[in-house]
Design an enzyme around this catalytic site. Sequence first.
Site, PDB file in Angstrom:
ATOM      1  CG  ASP A 184      -5.697  -3.154  -2.538  1.00 12.44           C
ATOM      2  OD1 ASP A 184      -5.022  -2.750  -1.398  1.00 12.44           O
ATOM      3  OD2 ASP A 184      -5.727  -4.322  -2.826  1.00 12.44           O
TER       4      ASP A 184
ATOM      5  N   GLY B  71      -3.285  -0.570  14.031  1.00  9.21           N
ATOM      6  CA  GLY B  71      -1.989  -0.434  14.611  1.00  9.21           C
ATOM      7  C   GLY B  71      -1.161  -1.573  14.698  1.00  9.21           C
TER       8      GLY B  71
ATOM      9  CG  ASP C  69      -7.683   0.742  10.316  1.00  7.14           C
ATOM     10  OD1 ASP C  69      -8.525   1.113  11.419  1.00  7.14           O
ATOM     11  OD2 ASP C  69      -8.226  -0.174   9.856  1.00  7.14           O
TER      12      ASP C  69
ATOM     13  N   GLY D  69       0.851  -1.109   0.035  1.00 10.64           N
ATOM     14  CA  GLY D  69       0.117  -0.043   0.144  1.00 10.64           C
ATOM     15  C   GLY D  69       0.779   1.257   0.054  1.00 10.64           C
TER      16      GLY D  69
ATOM     17  CG  LEU E 112       3.701   1.589  12.921  1.00  7.29           C
ATOM     18  CD1 LEU E 112       4.595   1.999  11.698  1.00  7.29           C
ATOM     19  CD2 LEU E 112       3.126   3.233  13.245  1.00  7.29           C
TER      20      LEU E 112
HETATM   21  P1  IMP Z   1      -3.463  -1.991  10.737  1.00  7.06           P
HETATM   22  O1  IMP Z   1      -2.538  -3.072  10.777  1.00  7.06           O
HETATM   23  O2  IMP Z   1      -5.135  -2.393  11.198  1.00  7.06           O
HETATM   24  O3  IMP Z   1      -3.098  -0.621  11.404  1.00  7.06           O
HETATM   25  O4  IMP Z   1      -3.904  -1.749   9.094  1.00  7.06           O
HETATM   26  C1  IMP Z   1      -2.925  -1.115   8.569  1.00  7.06           C
HETATM   27  C2  IMP Z   1      -2.868  -1.673   7.158  1.00  7.06           C
HETATM   28  O5  IMP Z   1      -4.188  -2.047   6.514  1.00  7.06           O
HETATM   29  C3  IMP Z   1      -2.306  -0.768   6.285  1.00  7.06           C
HETATM   30  O6  IMP Z   1      -1.031  -0.964   5.885  1.00  7.06           O
HETATM   31  C4  IMP Z   1      -3.348  -0.780   4.934  1.00  7.06           C
HETATM   32  O7  IMP Z   1      -2.459  -1.492   4.037  1.00  7.06           O
HETATM   33  C5  IMP Z   1      -4.394  -1.440   5.213  1.00  7.06           C
HETATM   34  N1  IMP Z   1      -5.407  -0.527   5.294  1.00  7.06           N
HETATM   35  C6  IMP Z   1      -6.076  -0.105   6.561  1.00  7.06           C
HETATM   36  N2  IMP Z   1      -7.169   0.637   6.111  1.00  7.06           N
HETATM   37  C7  IMP Z   1      -7.404   0.777   4.790  1.00  7.06           C
HETATM   38  C8  IMP Z   1      -8.036   1.621   3.951  1.00  7.06           C
HETATM   39  O8  IMP Z   1      -8.991   2.236   4.363  1.00  7.06           O
HETATM   40  N3  IMP Z   1      -7.791   1.301   2.522  1.00  7.06           N
HETATM   41  C9  IMP Z   1      -6.893   0.510   2.154  1.00  7.06           C
HETATM   42  N4  IMP Z   1      -5.941  -0.040   3.055  1.00  7.06           N
HETATM   43  C10 IMP Z   1      -6.292   0.020   4.309  1.00  7.06           C
HETATM   44 MG    MG Z   2      -0.198  -1.487   4.217  1.00  6.86          MG
END
Ligand code: IMP
Ligand code: MG
Length: 182
Positions: A165, A111, A109, A47, A114
Site C-alpha cells: 500500500d 533490511g 529494503d 504487506g 527482516l
Molecule cells: P525495510 O525494513 O526497510 O527493509 O522495509 C521493509 C518493509 O517496508 C516491508 O515489509 C514493506 O512493508 C515496507 N516497504 C518497503 N518498501 C516498500 C515499497 O516500495 N512499497 C510498499 N512497502 C514498502
Molecule cells: Mg511489510
Amino acid sequence: MGHGMAVESELEVIFTPEAIAARLGELAVKVADEKLDNLLVVAILKGSFVFAADLIRAFHRVGLTPEVDFMTLSSYRKNRVSSGQVSILRDMDLDVRGRNVLIVDDVLDSGRTLAFAKDLIAARGAKTIKSCVLLDKKVKRAVSVEADLCAFECPDVFVVGYGMDVAHRYRELPFVGRVVKE
Ligand code: IMP
Ligand code: MG
C-alpha cells in the site's frame, strides 16, 4: 471496462499477475527441495498477506504442508523512507522453538524489518530460519541482511499492489506497480 481502470491509469505495472504466479511456482519448488520437516511459515503483515496467500498455495501444489502464522511489524516510515525503529504490533501465536521457520515478507529494503524478525525468531529458539521476499530492492542496506529466496529484484522505487500500500490504498491490485500520478 471495470472500475479498476481508474486506479490502473495512476499506476505503471512492474510485475504482472502472470509473472508473479510463474515465479511463485519456481520458489515453491526451491523450498520443497530444502526438505524442511515441520515447516512453519511466518508471514510479516500487513504487506505480505497476498504474497503469502499465493505462496502457500504454490507450496501445496508441490506437496508441502506448512503451518502458517502471522506477525504484524511496523517499521516507522516518514515520506516512504524507513526511519529505523521496528516494533511488534501483533505477535504470532505459535511456538517456534525447534522448528524450521520460513519468514515471508513483501519488500526487503533497508533490511531492518527482516533482520528484526530473524533475530526475534532466532532468540525464541527456532531450529532453522529461512526467508523469502517478494521484492528485493538492491539498495544499500541499513542492516546487513539478505533473503534466502526472492521472487524479483526490484528497482528502488516505491511500489504498491499485490498486498502493498501507500496510505492504505492499492492493496487489492493483482499486480505490482508504481504510482505515476498522485
Ligand atoms: P525495510 O525494513 O526497510 O527493509 O522495509 C521493509 C518493509 O517496508 C516491508 O515489509 C514493506 O512493508 C515496507 N516497504 C518497503 N518498501 C516498500 C515499497 O516500495 N512499497 C510498499 N512497502 C514498502
Ligand atoms: Mg511489510
